[in-house]
Design a protein around this motif. Structure first.
Motif, PDB file in Angstrom:
ATOM      1  N   ASP A  51      33.144  34.292  49.484  1.00  0.00           N
ATOM      2  CA  ASP A  51      34.267  35.199  49.250  1.00  0.00           C
ATOM      3  C   ASP A  51      35.233  34.566  48.266  1.00  0.00           C
ATOM      4  O   ASP A  51      35.206  33.359  48.035  1.00  0.00           O
ATOM      5  CB  ASP A  51      34.981  35.532  50.569  1.00  0.00           C
ATOM      6  CG  ASP A  51      35.492  34.284  51.285  1.00  0.00           C
ATOM      7  OD1 ASP A  51      34.920  33.192  51.078  1.00  0.00           O
ATOM      8  OD2 ASP A  51      36.465  34.383  52.042  1.00  0.00           O
ATOM      9  N   PRO A  54      40.949  38.557  45.390  1.00  0.00           N
ATOM     10  CA  PRO A  54      40.745  39.812  44.659  1.00  0.00           C
ATOM     11  C   PRO A  54      41.330  39.770  43.243  1.00  0.00           C
ATOM     12  O   PRO A  54      42.428  39.243  43.056  1.00  0.00           O
ATOM     13  CB  PRO A  54      41.482  40.852  45.510  1.00  0.00           C
ATOM     14  CG  PRO A  54      42.437  40.079  46.354  1.00  0.00           C
ATOM     15  CD  PRO A  54      41.897  38.702  46.512  1.00  0.00           C
ATOM     16  N   VAL A  62      37.760  38.760  49.271  1.00  0.00           N
ATOM     17  CA  VAL A  62      36.765  39.804  49.028  1.00  0.00           C
ATOM     18  C   VAL A  62      35.385  39.136  48.989  1.00  0.00           C
ATOM     19  O   VAL A  62      35.235  38.061  48.401  1.00  0.00           O
ATOM     20  CB  VAL A  62      37.066  40.528  47.694  1.00  0.00           C
ATOM     21  CG1 VAL A  62      35.978  41.532  47.350  1.00  0.00           C
ATOM     22  CG2 VAL A  62      38.420  41.211  47.753  1.00  0.00           C
ATOM     23  N   MET A  64      31.858  38.238  47.706  1.00  0.00           N
ATOM     24  CA  MET A  64      31.341  38.185  46.340  1.00  0.00           C
ATOM     25  C   MET A  64      29.989  38.893  46.211  1.00  0.00           C
ATOM     26  O   MET A  64      29.206  38.936  47.162  1.00  0.00           O
ATOM     27  CB  MET A  64      31.156  36.722  45.924  1.00  0.00           C
ATOM     28  CG  MET A  64      32.441  35.938  45.844  1.00  0.00           C
ATOM     29  SD  MET A  64      32.160  34.184  46.128  1.00  0.00           S
ATOM     30  CE  MET A  64      31.262  33.755  44.646  1.00  0.00           C
ATOM     31  N   ILE A  65      29.715  39.364  45.004  1.00  0.00           N
ATOM     32  CA  ILE A  65      28.482  40.123  44.789  1.00  0.00           C
ATOM     33  C   ILE A  65      27.241  39.222  44.780  1.00  0.00           C
ATOM     34  O   ILE A  65      26.185  39.610  45.301  1.00  0.00           O
ATOM     35  CB  ILE A  65      28.560  40.984  43.502  1.00  0.00           C
ATOM     36  CG1 ILE A  65      27.350  41.916  43.406  1.00  0.00           C
ATOM     37  CG2 ILE A  65      28.719  40.145  42.250  1.00  0.00           C
ATOM     38  CD1 ILE A  65      27.466  42.981  42.330  1.00  0.00           C
ATOM     39  N   ASP A 118      33.016  43.303  47.172  1.00  0.00           N
ATOM     40  CA  ASP A 118      33.127  43.662  45.748  1.00  0.00           C
ATOM     41  C   ASP A 118      32.472  45.033  45.530  1.00  0.00           C
ATOM     42  O   ASP A 118      31.319  45.251  45.897  1.00  0.00           O
ATOM     43  CB  ASP A 118      32.410  42.571  44.922  1.00  0.00           C
ATOM     44  CG  ASP A 118      32.580  42.769  43.418  1.00  0.00           C
ATOM     45  OD1 ASP A 118      32.381  43.905  42.929  1.00  0.00           O
ATOM     46  OD2 ASP A 118      32.887  41.772  42.728  1.00  0.00           O
ATOM     47  N   GLU A 119      33.216  45.937  44.955  1.00  0.00           N
ATOM     48  CA  GLU A 119      32.789  47.335  44.840  1.00  0.00           C
ATOM     49  C   GLU A 119      31.472  47.499  44.076  1.00  0.00           C
ATOM     50  O   GLU A 119      30.757  48.487  44.239  1.00  0.00           O
ATOM     51  CB  GLU A 119      33.922  48.136  44.180  1.00  0.00           C
ATOM     52  CG  GLU A 119      33.737  49.641  44.152  1.00  0.00           C
ATOM     53  CD  GLU A 119      33.709  50.310  45.538  1.00  0.00           C
ATOM     54  OE1 GLU A 119      34.194  49.708  46.525  1.00  0.00           O
ATOM     55  OE2 GLU A 119      33.184  51.437  45.620  1.00  0.00           O
ATOM     56  N   ARG A 120      31.123  46.514  43.253  1.00  0.00           N
ATOM     57  CA  ARG A 120      29.863  46.628  42.511  1.00  0.00           C
ATOM     58  C   ARG A 120      28.649  46.600  43.425  1.00  0.00           C
ATOM     59  O   ARG A 120      27.575  47.080  43.063  1.00  0.00           O
ATOM     60  CB  ARG A 120      29.773  45.527  41.448  1.00  0.00           C
ATOM     61  CG  ARG A 120      30.719  45.791  40.283  1.00  0.00           C
ATOM     62  CD  ARG A 120      30.834  44.599  39.387  1.00  0.00           C
ATOM     63  NE  ARG A 120      31.524  43.485  40.052  1.00  0.00           N
ATOM     64  CZ  ARG A 120      31.781  42.313  39.472  1.00  0.00           C
ATOM     65  NH1 ARG A 120      31.410  42.097  38.221  1.00  0.00           N
ATOM     66  NH2 ARG A 120      32.424  41.364  40.125  1.00  0.00           N
TER      67      ARG A 120
END
Ligand code: SAH
Length: 214
Positions: A51, A54, A62, A64-65, A118-120
């Motif tokens: 994480d 942001p 947040v 992480m991807i 992460d929104e991705r």
């Protein structure tokens, strides 16, 4: 065989759950599989970071991807699979979704924590985002258990006989009628008379009238 694959930072949450009788026996009969993966094992740095702060500022961390991408890549097999991200922003979970998922070979579930993911991940990794209701939890672990329970019981051989399942599948968009068992009167609270009548037609009518359609 349906495999439930859970990606989480808290794999211990699932230990008592996997020991639960019905699921355990379905796993040992290879009707379903439940595999829990610690996301930290897919971190790429020495400190096993999963994480970060942001972008744009704000409180909390947040997820992480990259570790999530690596985990899904390692877990995903050929066949019918679905990658689910749990999120209160997602589509609201219901029996229809459970039914659809019960036909998959692999259900990969990503459990968020902290301020989310992460929104991705939602856009590029997950096939769908699922919310279990309009409230905010601390993590996606309980949502994952909810999906496992509601989907597993629709898979032939997991609970009861085929006859039970037919009933369940038929009622996929409805909840069965209310049930009663002995004693017929308790504390002056009696069960509906029709259920004691032995009149199967009437009983069927009563049950039909008293089911709940979603
Ligand atoms: N920052 C967000 C909340 C994140 S909650 C906000 O305030 O809106 C942390 C994680 O819990 C989420 O990433 C998600 O995986 C899970 N979660 C919380 N509520 C949920 C819900 N209703 N349905 C499914 N998952 C949920």
């Amino acid at each position: 065989m349906t495999n439930f694959e859970v990606i989480t930072l808290f794999p211990e949450f699932f230990t008592p759950y996997e020991k639960e009788g019905i699921l355990k026996s379905a796993c040992s009969k290879n009707i379903i599989g439940i595999n829990v993966y610690n996301l930290r094992n897919f971190a790429t740095d020495k400190r096993k970071t999963v994480d970060d702060k942001p972008f744009g500022g704000g409180v909390g961390m947040v997820m992480m991807i990259e570790p999530i991408f690596k985990a899904v890549e390692a877990i995903k097999k050929n066949g019918k699979s679905r990658v689910i991200l749990f999120s209160p922003r997602g589509k609201k979970y219901n029996q229809r979704i459970a039914n659809r998922l019960s036909k998959m070979d692999q259900i990969i579930m990503i459990c968020g924590r902290y301020e989310g993911v992460d929104e991705r991940v939602a856009k590029h990794i997950a096939d769908e985002e699922i919310s279990i209701g309009d409230y905010v939890l601390m993590g996606g672990e309980i949502p994952a258990m909810i999906v496992i329970e509601s989907v597993a019981r629709l898979i032939p051989g997991v609970v009861g006989t085929d006859k039970f399942l037919k009933n369940r599948t038929k009622n996929v968009n409805a909840i069965e009628y209310p049930q009663f068992t002995r004693p017929s009167v308790y504390n002056n609270w009696s069960v509906p008379k029709v259920l004691l009548s032995g009149n199967h037609k009437k009983i069927e009518e009563w049950r039909d009238k008293n089911k709940k359609i979603f």
